[in-house]
Design a protein around this motif. Sequence first.
Motif, mmCIF file in Angstrom:
data_model
loop_
_atom_site.group_PDB
_atom_site.id
_atom_site.type_symbol
_atom_site.label_atom_id
_atom_site.label_comp_id
_atom_site.label_asym_id
_atom_site.label_seq_id
_atom_site.Cartn_x
_atom_site.Cartn_y
_atom_site.Cartn_z
ATOM 1 N N TYR A 17 35.995 53.669 48.113
ATOM 2 C CA TYR A 17 35.668 52.386 47.487
ATOM 3 C C TYR A 17 34.210 52.350 47.045
ATOM 4 O O TYR A 17 33.894 51.986 45.906
ATOM 5 C CB TYR A 17 35.964 51.284 48.493
ATOM 6 C CG TYR A 17 35.615 49.889 48.066
ATOM 7 C CD1 TYR A 17 35.997 49.398 46.825
ATOM 8 C CD2 TYR A 17 34.902 49.045 48.914
ATOM 9 C CE1 TYR A 17 35.688 48.106 46.440
ATOM 10 C CE2 TYR A 17 34.592 47.751 48.535
ATOM 11 C CZ TYR A 17 34.986 47.289 47.304
ATOM 12 O OH TYR A 17 34.668 46.013 46.924
ATOM 13 N N LEU A 80 35.939 44.814 40.225
ATOM 14 C CA LEU A 80 36.364 45.743 41.278
ATOM 15 C C LEU A 80 36.103 45.171 42.661
ATOM 16 O O LEU A 80 36.883 45.362 43.589
ATOM 17 C CB LEU A 80 35.640 47.091 41.123
ATOM 18 C CG LEU A 80 36.110 48.018 40.008
ATOM 19 C CD1 LEU A 80 35.237 49.266 39.975
ATOM 20 C CD2 LEU A 80 37.568 48.401 40.214
ATOM 21 N N THR A 83 38.613 41.853 43.187
ATOM 22 C CA THR A 83 40.066 41.972 43.158
ATOM 23 C C THR A 83 40.571 42.895 44.256
ATOM 24 O O THR A 83 39.803 43.537 44.966
ATOM 25 C CB THR A 83 40.532 42.502 41.794
ATOM 26 O OG1 THR A 83 39.902 43.788 41.555
ATOM 27 C CG2 THR A 83 40.161 41.548 40.679
ATOM 28 N N ARG A 88 43.416 45.237 41.118
ATOM 29 C CA ARG A 88 42.324 46.217 41.121
ATOM 30 C C ARG A 88 42.733 47.477 40.366
ATOM 31 O O ARG A 88 41.906 48.105 39.693
ATOM 32 C CB ARG A 88 41.922 46.554 42.554
ATOM 33 C CG ARG A 88 40.816 47.603 42.644
ATOM 34 C CD ARG A 88 40.380 47.830 44.060
ATOM 35 N NE ARG A 88 39.507 46.767 44.527
ATOM 36 C CZ ARG A 88 39.312 46.472 45.810
ATOM 37 N NH1 ARG A 88 39.974 47.141 46.738
ATOM 38 N NH2 ARG A 88 38.481 45.512 46.150
ATOM 39 N N THR A 156 40.029 54.547 41.030
ATOM 40 C CA THR A 156 40.501 53.201 41.357
ATOM 41 C C THR A 156 41.981 53.051 41.061
ATOM 42 O O THR A 156 42.724 52.418 41.831
ATOM 43 C CB THR A 156 39.704 52.152 40.558
ATOM 44 O OG1 THR A 156 38.312 52.315 40.830
ATOM 45 C CG2 THR A 156 40.123 50.746 40.936
ATOM 46 N N GLY A 160 42.953 52.555 44.573
ATOM 47 C CA GLY A 160 42.349 51.232 44.726
ATOM 48 C C GLY A 160 43.121 50.253 45.576
ATOM 49 O O GLY A 160 42.534 49.355 46.185
ATOM 50 N N ALA A 165 39.456 44.350 50.228
ATOM 51 C CA ALA A 165 39.332 43.343 49.182
ATOM 52 C C ALA A 165 38.484 42.189 49.677
ATOM 53 O O ALA A 165 38.683 41.698 50.787
ATOM 54 C CB ALA A 165 40.707 42.846 48.751
#
Length: 207
Positions: A17, A80, A83, A88, A156, A160, A165
Amino acid sequence: MSGATAAAPPASRRREYLAALALTALGAVALLAASAQVWVSARVDLAGDLAPVAVELSAADLVPAVSALGWAALAALAALVATGGAARRLVGLLVALLGVGVLGAVATGLRSSALADAALRAVTAEGTLGALTVAWTWPVVATVGAVLLCAAGVLTLVRGTAWPAMSSRYDRHSAPRATRTGTPAELWRSLDSGADPTDENAEPKER
């Protein structure tokens, strides 16, 4: 693929991430930095006895899309973070498409015919192109930024959904506490006695 994603350890997911965020940020900064620089220096020989004119062309003259896509990448960076899940992944697809768009714009803008046309348009009188020099550093910086965006977008898109989140974290902390169960009459008696009916550990106060 979804089973492998779910099985990844939390630390690995967090590194992925952060890597995607860093790649997106670096790609956007590279595009914005390159878009403000002079990419081409040219000399246009004018007709008659007029002296030649020196022309400098920036990315705004040659590939204005670089700046616009750089700002779009910064907006995608915020998306990014905000979401999660399928949304995402859509943002990841958008980031990858931004990178592809920059690569196409740079390749088109640096064609020799496009450079000559841009240099001649920069002067008001008729003339011919005498010399042209490309400062390749900034097109290369823009290209690297585009590649970084493509990498961030693909990462992502593939991984992702497993990343943390922000929305779920804030929802968890902002969720209202469970109210005490009971009939309306019992809740009214709690209020009348001075107790907080939303506090499960509260005891009625003696009157």
